[in-house]
Design an enzyme around this catalytic site. Sequence first.
Site, PDB file in Angstrom:
ATOM      1  N   HIS A  13       0.765  -1.029   0.210  1.00 32.44           N
ATOM      2  CA  HIS A  13       0.125   0.058   0.122  1.00 32.44           C
ATOM      3  C   HIS A  13       0.488   1.854   0.042  1.00 32.44           C
ATOM      4  CE1 HIS A  13      -3.615   2.311   1.424  1.00 32.44           C
ATOM      5  NE2 HIS A  13      -3.267   2.982   0.930  1.00 32.44           N
ATOM      6  N   HIS A  15       1.502   4.828  -2.558  1.00 35.08           N
ATOM      7  CA  HIS A  15       0.690   5.688  -3.681  1.00 35.08           C
ATOM      8  C   HIS A  15       1.790   6.216  -3.638  1.00 35.08           C
ATOM      9  CE1 HIS A  15      -3.460   6.108  -1.870  1.00 35.08           C
ATOM     10  NE2 HIS A  15      -2.599   5.200  -0.606  1.00 35.08           N
ATOM     11  N   HIS A 193      -9.848   1.146  -0.450  1.00 35.69           N
ATOM     12  CA  HIS A 193      -9.527   2.343   0.758  1.00 35.69           C
ATOM     13  C   HIS A 193     -10.981   1.866   1.446  1.00 35.69           C
ATOM     14  CE1 HIS A 193      -6.037   3.583  -0.955  1.00 35.69           C
ATOM     15  NE2 HIS A 193      -5.579   4.256   0.465  1.00 35.69           N
ATOM     16  N   GLU A 196     -10.668   3.385   7.478  1.00 39.19           N
ATOM     17  CA  GLU A 196      -9.604   4.614   8.175  1.00 39.19           C
ATOM     18  C   GLU A 196     -10.947   6.232   8.373  1.00 39.19           C
ATOM     19  OE1 GLU A 196      -7.393   6.682   4.802  1.00 39.19           O
ATOM     20  OE2 GLU A 196      -5.756   7.092   5.941  1.00 39.19           O
ATOM     21  N   ASP A 275       1.777   6.725   2.289  1.00 40.11           N
ATOM     22  CA  ASP A 275       2.886   8.461   1.347  1.00 40.11           C
ATOM     23  C   ASP A 275       3.390   8.709   2.233  1.00 40.11           C
ATOM     24  OD1 ASP A 275       0.604   9.289  -0.138  1.00 40.11           O
ATOM     25  OD2 ASP A 275      -0.886   8.700   1.447  1.00 40.11           O
TER      26      ASP A 275
HETATM   27  N1  HPA Z   1      -6.367   7.329   2.178  1.00 40.84           N
HETATM   28  C1  HPA Z   1      -6.865   7.864   0.703  1.00 40.84           C
HETATM   29  N2  HPA Z   1      -7.126   8.657   0.211  1.00 40.84           N
HETATM   30  C2  HPA Z   1      -5.792   8.732   0.038  1.00 40.84           C
HETATM   31  C3  HPA Z   1      -3.658   8.023   0.967  1.00 40.84           C
HETATM   32  C4  HPA Z   1      -5.543   7.810   2.206  1.00 40.84           C
HETATM   33  O1  HPA Z   1      -4.603   7.409   3.390  1.00 40.84           O
HETATM   34  N3  HPA Z   1      -3.063   8.999   0.473  1.00 40.84           N
HETATM   35  C5  HPA Z   1      -3.291   9.136  -0.436  1.00 40.84           C
HETATM   36  N4  HPA Z   1      -4.798   8.926  -1.064  1.00 40.84           N
HETATM   37 ZN    ZN Z   2      -3.405   4.915   1.195  1.00 40.46          ZN
END
Ligand code: HPA
Ligand code: ZN
Length: 327
Positions: A13, A15, A193, A196, A275
């Site tokens: 995971h 980006h 995703h 979260e 990220d």
């Molecule tokens: N969550 C949602 N979108 C995203 C994330 C994340 O952690 N990182 C980059 N885009």
């Molecule tokens: Zn992510």
Amino acid sequence: MTDLRTLPKLELHLHLEGAAPPAFIRSLAARKKVDLSKIFDGSGAYVYRDFPDFLRVYEAACTVLTNPQDFHNLTLAVLEQSARHGVVYSEAFLSPDFCGGGDLIAWRDYLAAIEAAAATAEAEMGITLRGCITCIRHFGPEKARQIARCAQETAGPFITGFGIAGDEAQFHPREFAYAFDAAREAGLGLTAHAGEWGGPESVRAALEYLHVTRIGHGVRAVEDEALIAHLAERGIVLEVCPGSNIALGLYPDMSAHPIETLRRKGVLVTVSTDDPPFFHTDMTREYQMLADTFDWQDEDFAQMHQTALNAAFCDTRTRAAIAKKLE
Ligand code: HPA
Ligand code: ZN
């Protein structure tokens, strides 16, 4: 215990644009005369207040990625960093929406540049990259259909997955069912995703409507015992990003993070950075936090690597080659 930095790792995971070093983005901004001073603090690090602001800063940084050469250089820079932390296999989310301002006609040129850089990195640094084409939830279902078409057209040995990122508060997962059906028909692995910012119900919805085998984050599932049991029973793999969750304020610190609770209850977990420069993290730091806070030992990391290897969106030959590197 083994040196955590050199320990061979898999990361599921990450980006690609979100892994761009701030110095890389700042230098492109200077060259292209784009004023990005608002997204950096005095020390040159990315600065944001909360999750929505993070998404805005992220998108602002992407505006300087305007041609395939930028993505070639970006891919090399990102893989170099990952390799330095022992990553031997990485799956990166690639978002056509952020390539040249979402120029889908030129998408294949961007992809070719990323793939060429990945081949160089594999030869020179021993790191294997696979791409997971990712639509952006807050851009809506129609855009996601277009991105799914990109994914269908480019599915193959390098593009092996399809996913969705972005603001979980926007649009219901059922609105993306068409895009995920198209990606599944193209033979792509699926991840979304969820869990979260969206709570456990967002994980349930991703499973029900998008039929994913992996969940990006998914940690809020810990709030729902029945869901925990369901995830464990179905063998759904969570791509957990503790440093990201802590940096964005979802949990105050690692001791409050649910990864260990989920694991102890039988949920399959893996660990990634999401990220890294945005969250001031890297794979060594993530591993170190697990060792320091939850007393993870070599066998715990080995077990997680097996989970990641089984869940990786790659062909049998690649899986066997990566397995050898983990021996
Ligand atoms: N969550 C949602 N979108 C995203 C994330 C994340 O952690 N990182 C980059 N885009
Ligand atoms: Zn992510």
